[in-house]
Scaffold this motif. Structure first.
Motif: not given
Length: 148
Positions: A19-35, A99-101, A107-114
């Motif tokens: 829902g509106r109160a739960f933007p999920w970008c950090a939840g996505f990142v920390t789920t990947i890090l936890r795995q 997350i940087v992939t 060094g001008e740009a970087f690729y991510t998954v977010e």
């Protein structure tokens, strides 16, 4: 996804919340890090909390200039930061993460998954996407390969 911050994947990243109160970008990142790491030292739904856990340690890299960008590596976490607000509260505010992939040549740009983004780069979206971002002054990094 049904809409902003909704749907089964959002609930998974956000441990049942949506829902509106739960933007999920950090939840996505920390789920990947936890795995990837096999533990939950980085478990949070908050970009601010992610940054504050690393701030003041060798792992935190604030707005790397051209000569420091070679320190950014695949697996590192990027954080977008609003300018410090005026008034009595002068604490930075981080509002999006991923997350940087890969770091591009030169060094001008970087690729991510977010998560919680759009093809145009919005920090409030409906998808998890691979993106390309230019290094900017409002980007900080958590170097995951550096002890904190």
């Amino acid at each position: 996804m049904r809409g902003l911050n909704e749907g089964p994947w959002v609930r998974w990243y956000m441990k049942g919340n949506e829902g509106r109160a739960f933007p999920w970008c950090a939840g996505f990142v920390t789920t990947i890090l936890r795995q990837a790491l096999g533990h939950s030292d980085w478990d949070t739904f908050s970009c601010d909390e992610l940054a504050l856990k690393a701030l003041g340690t060798a792992a935190f890299l604030r707005a790397p200039g051209p000569s420091e960008r070679s320190q950014v590596a695949p697996g590192d976490v990027f954080l977008l930061r609003h300018p410090a607000p005026s008034g009595i509260y002068r604490r930075p505010d981080w509002y999006h993460t991923g997350i940087v992939t890969r770091v591009g040549p030169g060094g001008e740009a970087f690729y991510t998954v977010e998560g919680n983004t759009t093809a145009g780069g919005s920090p409030e979206g409906t998808a998890a996407l691979a993106r390309v971002r230019a290094f900017k002054d409002n980007m900080d990094f958590i170097r995951m390969g550096v002890a904190r």
